[in-house]
Design a protein around this motif. Sequence first.
Motif, PDB file in Angstrom:
ATOM      1  N   CYS A 113       0.782  -1.167  -0.048  1.00 58.23           N
ATOM      2  CA  CYS A 113      -0.004  -0.077   0.015  1.00 58.23           C
ATOM      3  C   CYS A 113       0.911   1.377   0.085  1.00 58.23           C
ATOM      4  N   LEU A 117      -0.187   4.116   0.824  1.00 59.15           N
ATOM      5  CA  LEU A 117      -0.903   5.037   1.848  1.00 59.15           C
ATOM      6  C   LEU A 117      -0.350   4.951   2.997  1.00 59.15           C
ATOM      7  N   HIS A 118       0.249   3.579   3.320  1.00 60.13           N
ATOM      8  CA  HIS A 118       0.720   3.702   4.681  1.00 60.13           C
ATOM      9  C   HIS A 118       1.895   2.609   4.625  1.00 60.13           C
ATOM     10  N   CYS A 131      -7.518  -0.861   0.427  1.00 61.81           N
ATOM     11  CA  CYS A 131      -6.401  -1.451   1.039  1.00 61.81           C
ATOM     12  C   CYS A 131      -7.098  -2.177   2.282  1.00 61.81           C
ATOM     13  N   CYS A 189      -5.077  -0.349   5.911  1.00 59.98           N
ATOM     14  CA  CYS A 189      -5.538   0.949   6.491  1.00 59.98           C
ATOM     15  C   CYS A 189      -6.932   1.039   6.216  1.00 59.98           C
TER      16      CYS A 189
HETATM   17 ZN   LIG Z   1      -3.126   0.987   3.131  1.00 56.76          ZN
END
Ligand SMILES: [Zn+2]
Length: 322
Positions: free
Chosen positions: A39, A41-42, A60, A63
């Motif tokens: 991911c 985003l994290h 995801c 997250c």
């Molecule tokens: Zn994520």
Amino acid sequence: MNRQALDELKQQIPLLDYLKAHAWQPARQLSRGRLIGLCPLHEDHAPSFLVDPRKNLFYCYGCGRGGDVIRFTELYHQVKFPQALASLRQWLGLPPLLRATTDFYRMQLHRHPEAVAYLCQRGIHSPELLEHMRIGYAPGGCLRRGLTELGYSISVLHAAGLITSVGYDAYTHRVVFPLEGNLYGRSISASAPPHRFLPGVKGGLYAWEHARRCPAVILVEGLFDYAVLWQAGFHNVTCSMGTHLNVHQYRQLCDSRRTVYLVFDADNNGGGQKAAQSLAGQLTEQGLSVRSVLLPDGHDPNSFFVQGGDAQQFQSLLEAAQ
Ligand SMILES: [Zn+2]
């Protein structure tokens, strides 16, 4: 922007293309063409980011976030919905090679504290501004490998002026800003020539699509001037990248009977002011209302803000301009 225009934008930018352009790699393929990878985003250690290229959606499991390419842009660049749209439209408008180069250099920016420090020293710090101007950093020595991995040949990179005849990055230790069909690079070291463009035209007025709708626009000569004004909330600003406007830029400025605030450098040899005077004369003849803004001696808009000037003080200068 209505529903239909949003759907069109999403169709024009397949989520998977956008993800790959931002260095996302699938770890493996699942059923029905779906892909899974780490991911972006994290902080992710086991692939939990699912992409469905047919539906143009992501989710995801780590997250818990998901959505379409616009939602991804909001989360990835940490911007609000309207900025995400503007960013996607700009991304779409760049020629593919310039877009790939810009994306590559943007990924380098936060890996190089010296570049972030340089931007801070020039008064640039807001994440919205970095996103709006798509500012990146060229550390040197890595573009050739990055772009040949994406399938660009060395001869194409050389023809575009991005690498030299012996294969070195043409932009090294430079903060870079994509223009319509060019790339501006500002050296962060004092020993190299400060400004660099790719061969070819510098293009039209900077971010003209944003500024042109305003009844009054502020015209500055440098991108760092543009940046601090935009950051201070003056979104009706545009930039000619030099005191001399090319024919295209001149026509853009004259396409309606607007008011133009000229804010050229108050440099000691008077070059900026002389250029402003001559431009003011031409624009007035075309029926525009022109105000020349006087900065304190020796200042350009960038140094004005860097040395403590604020939006209110700048607004007073605009109001005092004749
Ligand atoms: Zn994520």
